[in-house]
Design a protein around this motif. Structure first.
Motif, PDB file in Angstrom:
ATOM      1  N   UNK A  77       0.614  -1.944  -0.096  1.00 12.14           N
ATOM      2  CA  UNK A  77       0.300  -0.252   0.277  1.00 12.14           C
ATOM      3  C   UNK A  77       0.844   1.152   0.132  1.00 12.14           C
ATOM      4  N   UNK A  78       0.731   2.139  -1.049  1.00 12.74           N
ATOM      5  CA  UNK A  78       1.337   3.396  -1.682  1.00 12.74           C
ATOM      6  C   UNK A  78       0.702   4.332  -0.801  1.00 12.74           C
ATOM      7  N   UNK A  79       1.045   5.833  -0.245  1.00 11.02           N
ATOM      8  CA  UNK A  79       0.134   6.986   0.619  1.00 11.02           C
ATOM      9  C   UNK A  79       0.968   8.019   0.194  1.00 11.02           C
ATOM     10  N   UNK A  80       0.139   8.702  -0.195  1.00  7.90           N
ATOM     11  CA  UNK A  80       1.326  10.026  -1.248  1.00  7.90           C
ATOM     12  C   UNK A  80       1.409  11.215   0.070  1.00  7.90           C
ATOM     13  N   UNK A  81       1.919  11.694   0.523  1.00 12.21           N
ATOM     14  CA  UNK A  81       1.995  12.768   1.111  1.00 12.21           C
ATOM     15  C   UNK A  81       2.361  13.911   0.912  1.00 12.21           C
ATOM     16  N   UNK A  82       2.404  15.077   1.281  1.00 11.69           N
ATOM     17  CA  UNK A  82       2.993  16.678   1.653  1.00 11.69           C
ATOM     18  C   UNK A  82       3.634  16.512   2.520  1.00 11.69           C
ATOM     19  N   UNK A  83       3.618  16.087   3.006  1.00  7.30           N
ATOM     20  CA  UNK A  83       5.178  16.647   4.585  1.00  7.30           C
ATOM     21  C   UNK A  83       4.615  14.958   5.174  1.00  7.30           C
ATOM     22  N   UNK A  84       6.264  14.522   5.164  1.00  9.05           N
ATOM     23  CA  UNK A  84       6.304  13.288   5.880  1.00  9.05           C
ATOM     24  C   UNK A  84       7.728  14.088   6.750  1.00  9.05           C
ATOM     25  N   UNK A  85       7.238  13.050   8.432  1.00 10.46           N
ATOM     26  CA  UNK A  85       9.158  13.324   8.987  1.00 10.46           C
ATOM     27  C   UNK A  85       9.244  12.001   8.686  1.00 10.46           C
ATOM     28  N   UNK A  86      10.952  12.036   9.167  1.00 10.49           N
ATOM     29  CA  UNK A  86      11.776  11.168   8.960  1.00 10.49           C
ATOM     30  C   UNK A  86      12.737  11.483  10.402  1.00 10.49           C
ATOM     31  N   UNK A  87      12.095  10.529  11.292  1.00  9.09           N
ATOM     32  CA  UNK A  87      13.129  11.144  12.874  1.00  9.09           C
ATOM     33  C   UNK A  87      14.162   9.918  13.100  1.00  9.09           C
ATOM     34  N   UNK A  88      14.409   8.809  12.992  1.00 14.30           N
ATOM     35  CA  UNK A  88      15.158   7.770  13.125  1.00 14.30           C
ATOM     36  C   UNK A  88      16.290   8.847  12.643  1.00 14.30           C
ATOM     37  N   UNK A  89      17.612   7.823  13.451  1.00 17.11           N
ATOM     38  CA  UNK A  89      18.850   8.442  13.835  1.00 17.11           C
ATOM     39  C   UNK A  89      19.642   7.466  13.340  1.00 17.11           C
ATOM     40  N   UNK A  90      20.764   7.244  12.654  1.00 13.39           N
ATOM     41  CA  UNK A  90      21.917   6.524  12.999  1.00 13.39           C
ATOM     42  C   UNK A  90      23.263   7.879  13.786  1.00 13.39           C
ATOM     43  N   UNK A  91      23.979   6.188  14.124  1.00  3.23           N
ATOM     44  CA  UNK A  91      25.049   7.273  14.810  1.00  3.23           C
ATOM     45  C   UNK A  91      25.952   7.380  13.967  1.00  3.23           C
ATOM     46  N   UNK A  92      27.218   8.427  13.839  1.00  7.37           N
ATOM     47  CA  UNK A  92      27.941   8.808  12.446  1.00  7.37           C
ATOM     48  C   UNK A  92      29.580   7.506  12.406  1.00  7.37           C
ATOM     49  N   UNK A  93      29.106   6.793  11.920  1.00  4.11           N
ATOM     50  CA  UNK A  93      30.311   6.635  11.495  1.00  4.11           C
ATOM     51  C   UNK A  93      31.834   7.327  11.190  1.00  4.11           C
TER      52      UNK A  93
END
Length: 311
Positions: A285-301
């Protein structure tokens, strides 16, 4: 008065000079001068019999004596000393300052007068030489002004270039942080939900989804709360997949930032992710949005071997 003589026995007054008649009175000796009055032509002598001072009433103090009831030994207060030294000092300072100002004005006037007289008495050759010196001095000053203005422009340009370089570096750092997954990001995109009721979705299916989304312009994404970076690895077996060592489970939720239309087109192409998951008993299922938030963080390699090239 009656001219009849009074009998001698009847007059009670003693006989005296007054009875001698008018002639005797006129012929008597001259009256003595009053006390303290010197005869004409003589210097008066001081009188020995000066009058006694009048007796003062009882209880009234004389001049110079303290009043009754006060201590006679108490000295009288001395009058306040006038402030003449201070006034003289202030007056002297004012006079000195005025004298200095007057001297300075006179010196300036004399100097200007001497300069004018010197120029009036100079010859034509001397005046020409003075004018040439002034022209040279003017040119030297103009050259200094030009140098200072050029240095100011260089400093301004340097500051502008430094500010532009700093702004560009900040923009690059922000972009790299988004790509590396070290900062949260937001923007238009889509939310894709992969359902796998039969536990048939493989590692290759998730890897294909990540690669196709990147190829369609995805700037950053996360899968079930795990930020996807350059070195992200998908491992495990169907039904027990892992992303960067963290377990994920169906339904798999993929949040992507990028052009929503381009991303959905990439997922829906024939033989793409949607087709393969559908053939394995799953759905997408695909839902297009005008605004999404990607808040998961990765440690700096941090690189262990690579170093920046400073040459």
């Amino acid at each position: 008065m009656s001219g009849t003589p009074r009998p001698a026995g009847d007059d009670p007054r003693p006989p005296g000079p007054a009875d001698a008649g008018p002639e005797v009175a006129d012929a008597g000796p001259a009256e003595a001068p009053a006390a303290g009055t010197a005869p004409a032509g003589e210097v008066p002598e001081p009188a020995d019999d000066l009058p006694e001072p009048a007796a003062r009433p009882a209880g009234e103090p004389t001049a110079g004596e303290p009043p009754a009831g006060e201590d006679a030994a108490t000295p009288e207060r001395a009058p306040a000393a006038p402030r003449r030294p201070r006034q003289r000092l202030v007056a002297g300072l004012l006079i000195g300052v005025l004298t200095l100002l007057l001297g300075f004005a006179i010196a300036v006037q004399v100097r200007s007068t001497d300069t004018g007289q010197a120029l009036e008495g100079a010859r034509e050759e001397e005046l020409v030489a003075i004018l040439d010196d002034l022209d040279l001095e003017e040119e030297r000053l103009r050259a200094q002004i030009a140098d200072q203005r050029s240095a100011l422009r260089d400093l301004s340009d340097t500051d502008s270039r430094s500010a532009a370089a700093l702004e560009d570096a900040n923009e690059r750092a922000d972009a790299l942080a988004v790509l590396n997954g070290t900062v949260a990001a937001e923007g238009p995109g889509l939310v894709m939900t992969i359902r796998d009721p039969e536990a048939q979705v493989r590692v290759a299916d998730l890897l294909d989804a990540i690669q196709e989304l990147r190829g369609a312009g995805a700037e950053t994404m996360q899968i079930d709360g795990v930020r996807v970076g350059v070195s992200t690895a998908v491992t495990g077996v169907p039904g027990a997949l892992q992303v960067d060592g963290r377990a994920v489970s169906a339904p798999y939720e993929v949040v992507v930032i990028g052009s929503p239309q381009d991303l959905q087109t990439a997922m829906s192409i024939p033989g793409g992710v949607v087709d393969r998951v559908g053939r394995q008993g799953g759905s997408v299922d695909i839902e297009q949005r005008d605004r999404v938030v990607v808040d998961a963080l990765r440690p700096l390699d941090e690189p262990q071997y690579a170093q920046p090239d400073t040459d």
